[in-house]
Design an enzyme around this catalytic site. Structure first.
Site, PDB file in Angstrom:
ATOM      1  N   VAL A 161       0.834  -1.214   0.000  1.00  0.00           N
ATOM      2  CA  VAL A 161       0.000   0.000   0.000  1.00  0.00           C
ATOM      3  C   VAL A 161       0.864   1.256   0.000  1.00  0.00           C
ATOM      4  O   VAL A 161       0.618   2.190  -0.757  1.00  0.00           O
ATOM      5  CB  VAL A 161      -0.957  -0.002   1.207  1.00  0.00           C
ATOM      6  CG1 VAL A 161      -1.697   1.333   1.313  1.00  0.00           C
ATOM      7  CG2 VAL A 161      -1.959  -1.146   1.095  1.00  0.00           C
ATOM      8  N   ASP A 200      10.767   4.158   6.002  1.00  0.00           N
ATOM      9  CA  ASP A 200      10.647   2.787   6.505  1.00  0.00           C
ATOM     10  C   ASP A 200      11.813   2.520   7.445  1.00  0.00           C
ATOM     11  O   ASP A 200      12.880   3.153   7.324  1.00  0.00           O
ATOM     12  CB  ASP A 200      10.644   1.777   5.354  1.00  0.00           C
ATOM     13  CG  ASP A 200       9.933   0.476   5.706  1.00  0.00           C
ATOM     14  OD1 ASP A 200      10.455  -0.262   6.567  1.00  0.00           O
ATOM     15  OD2 ASP A 200       8.867   0.208   5.136  1.00  0.00           O
ATOM     16  N   GLY A 224     -14.573 -21.175  -7.562  1.00  0.00           N
ATOM     17  CA  GLY A 224     -13.217 -21.722  -7.533  1.00  0.00           C
ATOM     18  C   GLY A 224     -12.932 -22.355  -6.187  1.00  0.00           C
ATOM     19  O   GLY A 224     -13.839 -22.884  -5.532  1.00  0.00           O
ATOM     20  N   CYS A 252      -6.051  -9.250   2.451  1.00  0.00           N
ATOM     21  CA  CYS A 252      -7.182  -8.385   2.804  1.00  0.00           C
ATOM     22  C   CYS A 252      -8.437  -9.145   3.218  1.00  0.00           C
ATOM     23  O   CYS A 252      -8.891  -9.026   4.360  1.00  0.00           O
ATOM     24  CB  CYS A 252      -7.503  -7.458   1.631  1.00  0.00           C
ATOM     25  SG  CYS A 252      -6.207  -6.266   1.264  1.00  0.00           S
TER      26      CYS A 252
END
Length: 431
Positions: free
Chosen positions: A11, A30, A253, A260
């Protein structure tokens, strides 16, 4: 506008690259030095079509830079996006430890007004918690606002979705923050929904849970189609023409996976229980999803008998094509069940890798499809990578010990595969 994106995972990296593309000056922050060095060199640490091209473009243009220096990054940017991970805890709720750490860092290091925007998927009420964490960490009461701007990115289509969104949700209780948020997206052409932070947070969970529900509904319906000799794909085609239903997420499927849907559905159920509400439909959504892979394996067992000492080739590891994400991937559940039943398993995926997990040490990870299918008693297709369509399946049949194909994504036409000499089994194809 100068923007700071904290967290350079899926993201965060997408958010950073898209705002650079929109003309902003972006800093990616980061704590992982290796990851930052890779990004500085224009190399992504995960697979996402088109995103690395944007990275190279804007590293070269100077619109984006990366750092591990928290204090300089926080003080040098007025708009801060929180894009850190919110993994599931054992109780199903989101783990907000990384969000809390970021909030405390901002509170300690800010020296003027900041607009803090949550992109990470977080439980309802997190905006209020972030506000409290920032305030508690401040040495001086500098002004700030906290807003919610959830992401709606499909893995494999993140660049397309970010540059051409179908909607933008802005959750804010501040006129100043709302005005600034609107200016960020002024060049993006799509509906913009301005609402409260709590509503914005729930919209994200509710959206993912609804899409997961469509998937599990079709998977359960596929089981009925098998018993009634009806092709579920034709049913889906007929349903999808109704604009109230739509054609997306109607493909039967072996279930959904990824970072998520599984965690967001569980988190929404837990949030409901904490508010004395039972979301019974979503309980069933999870149950169907957790058993759907076994439904296909039952079909394979009926054909092959015991899996013990049989060679099974698993094609596809990622939870969907065009990503290397194997989190909650149905393929991993398939593999673990096969190993538990003493099968010899070979695997092939064009991009994704197996997680570093001891039980997988006994697998044969193959360099190509031919190696995986050699002397196999059956193929189990778990990911609908387009490259699998280009295989010469007639030639592949000659490599196999038994030409059995169990298609967990209904990627192929049953009649075509039968005509080539395969025993073919999809999900919801009927007889």
């Amino acid at each position: 506008m100068n923007i700071l994106v904290i967290g350079t995972g899926y993201v965060g990296s997408t958010t950073a690259m898209v705002f650079a593309e929109l003309g902003c000056n972006v800093t990616g922050l980061d704590t992982d030095e290796h990851k930052i060095q890779q990004l500085k060199q224009g190399a992504l640490h995960f697979y996402e079509p088109g995103l690395e091209d944007l990275l190279k473009k804007h590293v070269h243009s100077g619109r984006i830079r990366f750092t591990t220096n928290k204090e300089a990054a926080i003080q040098g940017n007025d708009v801060i996006f929180i894009c850190v991970g919110t993994p599931s805890r054992l109780d199903g709720n989101a783990d907000l430890r990384y969000v809390k750490q970021v909030a405390e860092d901002i509170g300690q290091m800010m020296g003027e007004y900041k607009l803090i925007i949550t992109k990470s998927t977080v439980p309802v009420g997190t905006q209020e918690q972030i506000t409290s964490w920032v305030q508690a960490a401040q040495e001086k009461p500098y002004p700030f606002d906290v807003a919610s701007n959830p992401e709606f990115l499909r893995e494999g289509k993140a660049v397309e979705d970010a540059l051409n969104p179908d909607r933008i949700i802005l959750g804010s209780n501040s006129k100043r923050a709302t005005k600034l948020l609107e200016s960020l997206y002024k060049s993006v052409k799509c509906p913009i929904v301005i609402t409260t932070p709590r509503t914005a947070e729930l919209i994200k969970y509710a959206s993912n849970a609804f899409l997961a529900t469509k998937i599990s509904y079709m998977n359960e319906l596929a089981r009925l189609c098998d018993e009634m000799d009806i092709n579920v794909m034709e049913v889906a085609d007929g349903m999808g023409l109704d604009p109230r239903i739509g054609s997306s997420f109607l493909q039967a499927g072996i279930g959904y996976g990824g970072s998520c849907f599984p965690k967001d559905v569980s988190a929404l159920i837990l949030a409901a229980k904490q508010n004395n509400v039972q979301l019974e439909i979503l309980d069933k959504v999870i149950h169907v999803n957790q058993t759907q892979y076994a439904y296909l394996l039952d079909k394979a067992r009926e054909r092959l008998g015991s899996f013990a000492n049989k060679k099974l080739a698993v094609l596809g590891l990622a939870f969907k094509p065009d990503t290397d994400d194997t989190r909650e991937a149905p393929a991993l559940r398939v593999i673990e069940r096969l190993l538990n039943e003493q099968a010899h398993v070979t695997v092939y995926d064009p991009v994704a890798k197996l997680p570093n997990y001891p039980p997988y040490d006994v697998l044969s990870v193959c360099a190509d499809v031919e190696e995986a299918m050699l002397d196999a008693d059956a193929v189990i297709l778990c990911t609908e990578w387009p490259v699998f369509k280009t295989i010469n399946w007639t030639d592949m049949k000659r490599l196999m010990h038994q030409p059995n194909l169990f298609d967990g994504r209904n990627m192929f036409d049953a009649q075509d595969m039968n005509a080539m000499g395969y025993y073919y089994q999809g999900i919801g194809y009927g007889d």
